[in-house]
Write a protein that holds these residues in place. Structure first.
Motif, short mmCIF file in Angstrom:
data_model
loop_
_atom_site.label_atom_id
_atom_site.label_comp_id
_atom_site.label_asym_id
_atom_site.label_seq_id
_atom_site.Cartn_x
_atom_site.Cartn_y
_atom_site.Cartn_z
N SER A 31 0.81 -1.22 0.00
CA SER A 31 0.00 0.00 0.00
C SER A 31 0.84 1.27 0.00
CB SER A 31 -0.93 0.02 1.23
OG SER A 31 -1.84 -1.05 1.18
N TYR A 32 2.15 1.13 0.02
CA TYR A 32 3.01 2.31 0.21
C TYR A 32 4.08 2.46 -0.85
CZ TYR A 32 0.85 2.82 4.74
OH TYR A 32 -0.06 3.01 5.75
N THR A 33 4.33 3.72 -1.19
CA THR A 33 5.47 4.07 -2.01
C THR A 33 6.76 3.77 -1.26
OG1 THR A 33 4.29 5.79 -3.24
CG2 THR A 33 6.67 6.04 -3.05
N MET A 34 7.73 3.29 -2.00
CA MET A 34 9.03 2.98 -1.40
C MET A 34 10.13 3.74 -2.14
SD MET A 34 8.45 0.82 1.05
CE MET A 34 10.14 0.34 1.41
N LYS A 35 11.20 4.02 -1.43
CA LYS A 35 12.31 4.77 -2.01
C LYS A 35 13.64 4.13 -1.63
CE LYS A 35 9.88 9.20 -1.52
NZ LYS A 35 9.95 10.57 -1.01
N TRP A 36 14.61 4.38 -2.47
CA TRP A 36 16.02 4.13 -2.13
C TRP A 36 16.71 5.49 -2.01
CZ3 TRP A 36 18.10 -0.42 -0.75
CH2 TRP A 36 17.46 -1.61 -1.15
N VAL A 37 17.47 5.64 -0.97
CA VAL A 37 18.32 6.81 -0.80
C VAL A 37 19.71 6.31 -0.47
CG1 VAL A 37 16.42 8.27 -0.03
CG2 VAL A 37 17.79 7.06 1.66
N ARG A 38 20.70 7.16 -0.66
CA ARG A 38 22.07 6.77 -0.35
C ARG A 38 22.80 7.91 0.33
NH1 ARG A 38 24.58 6.43 -6.53
NH2 ARG A 38 24.57 8.69 -6.97
N GLN A 39 23.83 7.57 1.05
CA GLN A 39 24.65 8.57 1.71
C GLN A 39 26.10 8.20 1.57
OE1 GLN A 39 23.40 9.58 5.68
NE2 GLN A 39 24.62 11.45 5.67
N ALA A 40 26.83 9.05 0.90
CA ALA A 40 28.27 8.86 0.72
C ALA A 40 29.01 9.45 1.91
CB ALA A 40 28.71 9.53 -0.57
N LYS A 87 29.76 3.19 -10.88
CA LYS A 87 30.86 4.14 -10.92
C LYS A 87 31.37 4.37 -9.50
CE LYS A 87 28.44 6.70 -14.56
NZ LYS A 87 27.88 8.02 -14.94
N PRO A 88 32.61 4.83 -9.36
CA PRO A 88 33.11 5.14 -8.01
C PRO A 88 32.20 6.12 -7.26
CG PRO A 88 34.92 5.05 -9.56
CD PRO A 88 33.66 4.91 -10.37
N ASP A 89 31.57 7.04 -7.97
CA ASP A 89 30.67 8.01 -7.33
C ASP A 89 29.41 7.37 -6.75
OD1 ASP A 89 31.22 10.93 -9.49
OD2 ASP A 89 32.36 10.08 -7.83
N ASP A 90 29.17 6.11 -7.09
CA ASP A 90 28.02 5.40 -6.52
C ASP A 90 28.33 4.83 -5.13
OD1 ASP A 90 27.38 4.14 -9.81
OD2 ASP A 90 26.31 5.77 -8.80
N THR A 91 29.58 4.93 -4.72
CA THR A 91 29.96 4.43 -3.40
C THR A 91 29.20 5.17 -2.31
OG1 THR A 91 32.17 3.79 -4.12
CG2 THR A 91 31.87 4.24 -1.77
N ALA A 92 28.49 4.41 -1.49
CA ALA A 92 27.64 4.99 -0.45
C ALA A 92 27.00 3.87 0.36
CB ALA A 92 26.55 5.86 -1.07
#
Length: 116
Positions: A31-40, A87-92
């Motif tokens: 019933s709910y929206t889900m998200k992915w977030v990241r923190q480097a 990519k290296p910038d995806d590191t998180a």
């Protein structure tokens, strides 16, 4: 009790792929929206992707568009993030998160490191 448990992170070379999973419990997942977030390291949280409750509407940050795919299996209460051409910038640390009537919840996160 609401629980979100991420898994699937690891060390991968640039250009490689990983599939993250998030196991949800304690609420009506479908019933709910889900998200992915990241923190480097040393940076604030960055939104990565969103999927609506039915799984038919998705959106992506420009930085991952065309490389990442969000999906969900409501029968299994699972959220996924397929990450290609890393990519290296995806590191998180990657977190799944959702906003319920009782507040915002996220898991403990899973570390993704992209390095040669």
């Amino acid at each position: 009790e609401v629980q979100l448990v991420e898994s699937g992170g690891g060390l991968v070379q640039p250009g490689g792929s990983l599939r993250l999973s998030c196991a949800a419990s304690g609420f009506t997942f479908g019933s709910y929206t889900m998200k992915w977030v990241r923190q480097a390291p040393g940076k604030g949280p960055e939104w990565v992707s969103t999927i609506n409750f039915g799984g038919l509407i998705t959106s992506y940050a420009d930085s991952v568009k065309g490389r990442f795919t969000i999906s969900r299996d409501n029968a299994k209460n699972m959220l996924y993030l397929q990450m290609n051409s890393l990519k290296p910038d995806d590191t998180a640390v990657y977190y799944c998160t959702t906003n319920l009537w009782s507040g915002t919840y996220r898991g403990q996160g899973t570390q993704v490191t992209v390095s040669s």
